[in-house]
Design an enzyme around this catalytic site. Structure first.
Site: not given
Ligand code: ADP
Length: 387
Positions: A8, A89, A177, A206, A237, A280-281, A326-327, A373
């Site tokens: 990817n 990908r 996606h 994400g 974005r 987001m963290r 989301g996870e 993915e």
């Molecule tokens: P990508 O699109 O680069 O694959 P990811 O699916 O890894 O991205 O998602 C990245 C996002 O997930 C970031 O904004 C990160 O802060 C957020 N994230 C990861 N773990 C947590 C968490 N425990 N709480 C809140 N946000 C999280």
């Protein structure tokens, strides 16, 4: 050890997956900052970091060098490694590609012509493919398109209200996606066949974020459209924007298309709104009111799209969260689902806090399903090996 490799390739990153012939996960590699201070991390199938040979900055100068560096680390970490197929990908498959395809010279030429549709992604994806064709000239290579999963959605979700000639030229809603949604759809088919047969909204949240309405496991609508800019706000974005804003930026602010592209892809979304971070963290941990407003807007747009997709589906049986946010973020899931009893969503606070797979009380099932993915790509490559 015979293995399927997945690649990817992004603008400055390269994600690699390694799978056995029976599609067990053997390991992952992640190269960051290609063209700069490159860095590589390799983990085994259990997620344990593997030691890698020493690297120099020039080992990450180009995609081809980054691939060679990552492969050297894979060979050190997985003795006897023999790559028997490579799955890629590829962000854009255009109008015609609704399934994975074996890569040929003709297909490469066709995919290169689609670069104007995804100028920030497609050229890098294809650079990754070229590097892999050089590295593994004898292994079958398979392109898996992020647009493919959405290609059979209905016309009303495929078009914009522009003169017809633009539709014919390919100015359409493609949706992205798709590999992630394909994985989630497959997971539901195996573990929740009743839900799979019904009306499901998947929120892939994400760094990039979108939502997809699934009916009987097929995409009928997606929040992303012509480009990966549409729909939800993302890390950097903008998400959906009134096209009048673009006219204003050009005519009144005198911005060029390159400047507008940088603004919308790299400086907007959570980063632009908070003025703090795209992560987001960091926003969740901050007490800055602009960080709170960025989260408010993010969750507001998800709730709005949830209602819109439920209407497009004619109701809702399940909501699935995936992607890094989301996870992992119980807070964002709770904010999205707050006061959604009217549509049938009530969260179980304890299960949500524990990131459990099923997190609702009902009647609409709310689930957290880690997406994969790479596995979707590996499956496509596997299918070519054993048709
Ligand atoms: P990508 O699109 O680069 O694959 P990811 O699916 O890894 O991205 O998602 C990245 C996002 O997930 C970031 O904004 C990160 O802060 C957020 N994230 C990861 N773990 C947590 C968490 N425990 N709480 C809140 N946000 C999280």
């Amino acid at each position: 050890m015979r293995a399927i490799l997945t690649l990817n390739a992004g603008s400055s990153s390269l994600k690699l997956g390694l799978f056995s012939e029976t599609l067990e996960t053997l390991g992952f590699g992640h190269v960051d900052r290609i063209g700069g201070q490159g860095a590589l991390r390799v983990v085994d199938g259990a997620g344990q970091t593997l030691p890698i040979p020493d690297t120099r900055p020039e080992d990450f100068e180009t995609h081809a060098k980054a691939l060679a560096t990552a492969l050297a680390a894979f060979h050190a970490g997985f003795p006897g490694l023999e790559v028997i197929a490579v799955g890629h990908r590829v962000v854009h498959g255009g109008i015609d590609h609704a399934a994975p395809e074996r890569i040929t010279d003709d297909l490469m030429a066709e995919l290169a012509k689609l670069a104007p549709f995804a100028p920030l992604h497609q050229p890098h994806n294809l650079a990754g493919v070229r590097a892999a064709l050089d590295a593994f000239p004898d292994a079958p290579q398979i392109a898996c398109f992020d647009t493919a999963f959405h290609r059979n959605h209905p016309f009303v979700n495929d078009t914009f209200a522009l003169p017809r000639r633009f539709y014919e030229k390919g100015v359409r809603r493609y949706g992205f996606h798709g590999l992630s949604y394909d994985y989630i759809s497959g997971e539901l088919a195996t573990t929740e066949p009743k839900l799979h047969a019904g009306r499901v909204v998947v929120a892939h949240l994400g760094s990039g974020a979108s939502m997809c309405g699934l009916q009987g496991g097929q995409s009928i609508a997606s929040t992303m459209g012509f480009s990966a800019l549409d729909g939800l706000p993302m890390g950097t974005r903008s998400g959906q924007l009134d096209p009048g804003v673009l006219l204003y930026l050009m005519d009144q602010e005198g911005m060029s298309s390159g400047e507008i592209s940088d603004l919308l892809y790299k400086e907007s979304g959570l980063k632009g709104m908070s003025g703090l971070s795209n992560d987001m963290r960091e926003l969740e941990a901050s007490d800055d009111p602009h960080a709170a407003e960025a989260i408010d807007y993010f969750t507001f747009r998800i709730r709005r799209e949830l209602g819109a997709l439920a209407a497009a589906l004619g109701g809702l049986d399940a909501l699935v969260f995936c992607g890094g946010i989301g996870e992992n973020s119980a807070h964002i899931r709770a904010r999205v689902c707050e006061g959604m009893g009217w549509i049938g969503i009530t969260l179980d606070a304890g299960k949500n806090a524990a990131n459990a797979r099923h997190i609702s009380i009902g009647p609409v099932e709310v689930m957290v399903i880690p997406t994969n993915e790479e596995l979707v790509i590996a499956r496509a490559a596997h299918a070519v090996l054993s048709p």
